[in-house]
Enzyme design. Structure first.
Site, short mmCIF file in Angstrom:
data_model
loop_
_atom_site.label_atom_id
_atom_site.label_comp_id
_atom_site.label_asym_id
_atom_site.label_seq_id
_atom_site.Cartn_x
_atom_site.Cartn_y
_atom_site.Cartn_z
N HIS A 82 -11.76 7.16 11.54
CA HIS A 82 -10.90 7.14 10.79
C HIS A 82 -10.52 8.69 10.47
O HIS A 82 -11.50 9.52 10.70
CB HIS A 82 -11.23 6.73 9.31
CG HIS A 82 -10.47 6.88 8.28
ND1 HIS A 82 -9.35 6.05 7.78
CD2 HIS A 82 -10.30 7.74 7.28
CE1 HIS A 82 -8.44 6.51 7.05
NE2 HIS A 82 -9.22 7.70 6.27
N ASP A 161 -8.66 -0.72 -4.20
CA ASP A 161 -8.23 0.60 -3.94
C ASP A 161 -6.59 0.65 -3.86
O ASP A 161 -6.00 1.62 -4.20
CB ASP A 161 -8.53 0.91 -2.52
CG ASP A 161 -8.12 2.21 -1.69
OD1 ASP A 161 -8.37 3.31 -2.45
OD2 ASP A 161 -7.32 2.21 -0.84
N ARG A 168 -3.57 6.54 -9.23
CA ARG A 168 -3.79 7.88 -8.97
C ARG A 168 -2.85 8.87 -8.52
O ARG A 168 -2.60 9.99 -8.82
CB ARG A 168 -4.96 7.78 -7.87
CG ARG A 168 -6.45 7.65 -8.37
CD ARG A 168 -7.37 7.21 -7.23
NE ARG A 168 -7.82 8.53 -6.39
CZ ARG A 168 -7.81 8.57 -4.98
NH1 ARG A 168 -8.03 7.42 -4.42
NH2 ARG A 168 -8.23 9.74 -4.55
N SER A 183 -12.33 5.26 -2.01
CA SER A 183 -11.05 4.85 -1.50
C SER A 183 -11.12 4.71 0.09
O SER A 183 -10.88 3.60 0.65
CB SER A 183 -9.80 5.58 -1.76
OG SER A 183 -8.77 5.38 -1.23
N LYS A 187 -12.36 0.79 2.55
CA LYS A 187 -11.66 0.18 3.51
C LYS A 187 -12.30 0.15 4.69
O LYS A 187 -12.05 -0.85 5.61
CB LYS A 187 -10.22 0.95 3.73
CG LYS A 187 -9.23 0.80 2.47
CD LYS A 187 -7.90 1.66 2.58
CE LYS A 187 -8.32 2.95 2.27
NZ LYS A 187 -7.22 3.85 1.78
N1 URA Z 1 -6.73 8.57 2.02
C1 URA Z 1 -6.88 7.30 1.25
O1 URA Z 1 -7.17 6.26 2.01
N2 URA Z 1 -7.45 7.46 -0.04
C2 URA Z 1 -7.39 8.75 -0.59
O2 URA Z 1 -7.78 8.58 -1.95
C3 URA Z 1 -6.95 9.67 0.22
C4 URA Z 1 -6.64 9.73 1.46
#
Ligand code: URA
Length: 433
Positions: A82, A161, A168, A183, A187
């Site tokens: 990621h 999320d 947010r 967050s 995932k």
């Molecule tokens: N990428 C994400 O998936 N979440 C965040 O909070 C910031 C960057």
């Protein structure tokens, strides 16, 4: 249990129990808590932080708020990567075939670009016929067959999320380490791989502008991964300068192919070999140096390029386009940016270059915007390079000529020159295990 009491507790800087966090996530997803109460608690987290235990519990509850992808049918070690997002970041297109060509099982869900950052799914869709939406069975079967599949995020992955991130975004609570870490990791945990390598970007094109903040984020994410039983490594890499020379969807696929042929830009190749070798340490159990050699060999002997072609073929794309990248459609118009005088490039603001590329049609301001796959920027010079007056430092591409004016202006804002030589920046800052 009352959400009011939970907000009050966090507002006063107290630690929340696992039950309170579970209640908050479940009731938020079930729409039993009002958006203003969710944002009040998220803001209290921004001010007062969360302990490691609270962050790990929040992440796990967010992951479990939707589908948890089951990769148990895949034979072998599943490994994911990621990136926290950047400009010119085509590493997935290079790293995942390297790792799959050496036996790693890469079942990857990627995102689309938004704002100044690009997305792997958009880049892949610039290849004729490439499908980024597959059924669950197609996804698993392809990973079992060739070791590699990259699709768009599908199903109901971490809906908590989605809800929190949208709130947010509107309430200035994005840049908070426990919230970013939970967050991203919710995932990744829901996506199911046993091993996770995180590319935490730092600098002007990244979320985290300083190395210290990036290391704190990386440490938080590695701790969450370990608490959830996943082998997790984070690599802090430079995103002060765009990665490689191409920014824009098909331009980046072409650069990825060139890199897999061994003709890549030095910075891009170095970062990709670093990420791939960290993934390979998890897959093979061998030491880092041995894995670095394996990754370099997979480029040198063409096996990683062959794996990318295989993935493109399996997902309905035209592999001829990978064999001969001249088949990618070209933008109708180009505009060269030239250095006004001799000197050195002192700074290149990656975020502004990402925005300039977006303005040319390569990116989106809103989720609904259509992309121009062949639009974007090729950088002929980068931070630290010496330039001669009149020399081309970048070429901008677009199909709509009217887009050049604002994009050129934005690009020029991104570049600062110096008459003195400029020190080269580090590419890899640290690795956190
Ligand atoms: N990428 C994400 O998936 N979440 C965040 O909070 C910031 C960057």
């Amino acid at each position: 249990m009352r959400i009011y009491d939970i907000i009050h507790k966090k507002r006063n800087g107290e630690e929340l129990t696992d039950e309170e966090i579970r209640f908050f996530v479940a009731e938020s997803v079930g729409s039993k808590i009002k958006d203003y109460q969710i944002t009040a608690l998220l803001m209290a987290v921004c001010f007062n932080g969360m302990t490691e235990r609270e962050t790990a519990t929040l992440t796990m509850e967010m992951a479990k708020s939707g589908d948890m992808v089951d990769l148990s049918e895949i034979e072998g070690y599943t490994v994911d990567k990621h990136s926290t997002g950047g400009v010119g970041d085509k590493t997935t297109l290079i790293v995942t075939p390297i790792v799959a060509s050496l036996g790693g099982k890469v079942a990857k869900m990627s995102g689309r670009g938004l704002g100044h950052t690009g997305g792997t799914v958009d880049k892949l869709e610039s290849i004729e016929g490439f499908r980024t939406t597959l059924s669950g069975d197609e996804f698993l079967n392809q990973v079992n067959k060739i070791g590699l599949c990259v699709v768009g995020q599908s199903g109901d992955l971490a809906p908590a999320d989605k809800k929190f991130y949208a709130l947010r975004n509107d309430t200035a609570t994005v840049d908070c380490i426990p919230l970013i870490a939970s967050s991203i990791m919710s995932k990744k945990l829901a996506a199911g791989s046993k091993g996770i390598v995180l590319d935490v970007k730092t600098g002007s094109g990244a979320f985290m502008k300083s190395v210290e903040e990036s290391e704190q984020l990386a440490e938080a994410m590695v701790k969450i991964g370990k608490a959830a039983g996943r082998d997790t490594v984070a690599v802090i890499t430079n995103m002060d300068i765009p990665l490689g020379n191409a920014v824009g969807n098909s331009l980046e696929v072409i650069e990825a192919v060139e890199t897999l042929k061994g003709n890549g830009a030095e910075d891009l190749t170095t970062v990709c070999v670093e990420l791939a070798s960290n993934m390979l340490t998890l897959v093979t159990g061998r030491d880092k140096d041995a894995c670095t050699e394996l990754a370099k060999d997979a480029i040198a002997d063409g096996s990683a390029l062959e794996k990318l072609k295989e993935m493109v073929r399996e997902q309905g794309g035209n592999p001829e386009w990978i064999a001969d990248t001249a088949l990618f459609p070209k933008a109708k118009h180009k505009c060269e940016i030239k250095a006004e005088s001799d000197g050195y490039i002192e700074h290149m603001d990656a975020e502004k270059i990402g925005v300039a590329s977006l303005m040319l049609g390569a990116g989106r301001n809103t989720k609904e915007d259509e992309l121009d796959f062949s639009a974007g920027i090729i950088l002929q010079a980068k931070t630290g390079d010496k330039v001669i007056g009149g020399e081309t430092i970048a070429t901008l591409y677009a199909n709509d000529e009217s887009k050049f004016e604002s994009a050129v202006q934005k690009f020029n804002e991104a570049i600062e020159f110096s008459s003195e030589p400029v020190e080269k920046q580090k590419l890899i800052y640290s690795v956190i295990r």
